[in-house]
Enzyme design. Structure first.
Site, short mmCIF file in Angstrom:
data_model
loop_
_atom_site.label_atom_id
_atom_site.label_comp_id
_atom_site.label_asym_id
_atom_site.label_seq_id
_atom_site.Cartn_x
_atom_site.Cartn_y
_atom_site.Cartn_z
N ASP A 156 0.83 -1.20 0.00
CA ASP A 156 0.00 0.00 0.00
C ASP A 156 0.87 1.26 0.00
O ASP A 156 1.97 1.25 0.56
CB ASP A 156 -0.89 -0.02 1.26
CG ASP A 156 -2.07 0.92 1.13
OD1 ASP A 156 -2.31 1.44 0.02
OD2 ASP A 156 -2.74 1.16 2.15
N ASN A 159 -10.83 -2.70 -6.29
CA ASN A 159 -9.98 -1.77 -7.05
C ASN A 159 -10.53 -1.43 -8.44
O ASN A 159 -10.10 -0.46 -9.07
CB ASN A 159 -8.55 -2.32 -7.21
CG ASN A 159 -7.71 -2.21 -5.94
OD1 ASN A 159 -6.81 -3.00 -5.72
ND2 ASN A 159 -8.01 -1.21 -5.11
C1 FPP Z 1 -1.38 0.06 -3.66
O1 FPP Z 1 -1.04 1.41 -3.78
C2 FPP Z 1 -0.81 -0.79 -4.74
C3 FPP Z 1 -1.49 -1.32 -5.81
C4 FPP Z 1 -2.91 -1.08 -6.04
C5 FPP Z 1 -0.86 -2.16 -6.86
C6 FPP Z 1 0.47 -2.72 -6.53
C7 FPP Z 1 0.97 -3.66 -7.55
C8 FPP Z 1 2.27 -3.88 -7.81
C9 FPP Z 1 3.32 -3.20 -7.05
C10 FPP Z 1 2.74 -4.88 -8.83
C11 FPP Z 1 2.09 -6.21 -8.85
C12 FPP Z 1 2.63 -7.04 -9.96
C13 FPP Z 1 2.02 -8.11 -10.56
C14 FPP Z 1 2.72 -8.81 -11.65
C15 FPP Z 1 0.69 -8.61 -10.16
P1 FPP Z 1 -2.21 2.50 -3.79
O2 FPP Z 1 -2.49 2.87 -5.21
O3 FPP Z 1 -3.38 1.98 -3.04
O4 FPP Z 1 -1.53 3.68 -3.02
P2 FPP Z 1 -2.29 4.84 -2.20
O5 FPP Z 1 -3.00 4.15 -1.06
O6 FPP Z 1 -1.17 5.70 -1.74
O7 FPP Z 1 -3.22 5.51 -3.16
#
Ligand code: FPP
Length: 261
Positions: A38, A86
């Site tokens: 996160d 999401n």
């Molecule tokens: C959360 O940050 C993260 C995600 C929604 C996606 C994370 C995915 C990866 C790092 C790669 C995964 C790779 C594969 C191949 C499946 P957020 O957007 O919720 O951050 P925020 O809370 O600060 O908005």
């Protein structure tokens, strides 16, 4: 899991002052470590970058945590990449994530092969865009005979949907006469979850300071230890993983019983 001592020491040399391999009891590692990645968006925003730059940086962290887990000899590493909720993000961000997932998987396949990692997906990947789904299926197939660490990627995953699906599968089997309803127990349910055959997570790490589970592995985390760090996922390193494991090893795990200490 077999550990290559030389590679392990090399990977964890030159660390920060507060944590090192010496703080870790290699005989008491969690078998299954799970990460709720996160803070990618906030990491990017804090730097004046697009959120997608945060997701790209998050991939670098994931690669480091995969490598660190392999070096340590962790049996299973799972990671929450995309939840059933999401899809509610702006379409543009969903598209970027789906593209990034496919690209990352292609790019990282050599690493997964070299490190003998088996990949499984938790969640309904049939609902993903065709390209992403095909790349995932191809990767799973390519890695299916690997005998090293299992990497379980939760994509289009929601724990309540997973439990409802398990109920449906059990009900269907019962109506076919394949299961006697009076014999349905916890093992029956566990066998119908996406994680069937995997040990439950013993250590769940959540980055960016949020104290929530966000519909993640609700059944499987019944006795997991939680470790929450304020660090945003793109800043999470192998050393943070060691800090989390050190914290895990300091816990008194009682599983509802009395302390052994
Ligand atoms: C959360 O940050 C993260 C995600 C929604 C996606 C994370 C995915 C990866 C790092 C790669 C995964 C790779 C594969 C191949 C499946 P957020 O957007 O919720 O951050 P925020 O809370 O600060 O908005």
């Amino acid at each position: 899991m077999q550990v290559d001592q030389e590679k392990l020491s090399a990977y964890f040399s030159d660390g920060p002052d507060d944590v090192s391999l010496e703080n870790i009891d290699m005989t008491r590692l969690p078998r299954h470590v799970s990460v709720i990645m996160d803070g990618n968006g906030r990491w990017a925003t804090a730097r004046g970058l697009n959120r997608s730059e945060g997701h790209k940086a998050g991939i670098v962290s994931l690669r480091e945590v995969i490598t660190a887990s392999v070096r340590l000899g962790i049996d299973v590493l799972s990671a929450y990449a995309f939840s059933t909720e999401n899809w509610n993000r702006p379409q543009h961000e969903v598209n970027i994530l789906m593209h990034l997932f496919a690209k990352t998987f292609v790019d990282e396949l050599p690493l997964l092969k070299r490190e003998n990692v088996r990949v499984v997906f938790l969640g309904d990947i049939s609902a993903l865009p065709t390209k992403t789904r095909e790349v995932f299926e191809y990767g799973v197939e390519q890695c299916k005979n690997h005998t090293g660490m299992v990497l379980a990627l939760a994509v289009n995953y929601g724990a309540r949907a997973e439990i409802a699906r398990a109920c449906r599968l059990i009900a269907e089997a019962a109506s076919r006469g394949a299961i006697d309803p009076s014999t349905i127990d916890q093992d029956t349910v566990a066998s119908k979850l996406y994680t069937a055959g995997l040990p439950d997570p013993e250590l769940v790490i959540r980055t960016s300071g949020e104290l929530r589970l966000s519909n993640y592995l609700l059944w499987q985390v019944a006795y997991a230890e939680f470790y929450v760090t304020d660090t945003y996922w793109p800043d999470f390193t192998r050393w943070d993983l060691l800090r989390a494991i050190r914290s895990f090893q300091q816990r008194d795990r009682r599983f509802g019983g009395l302390s052994k200490k």
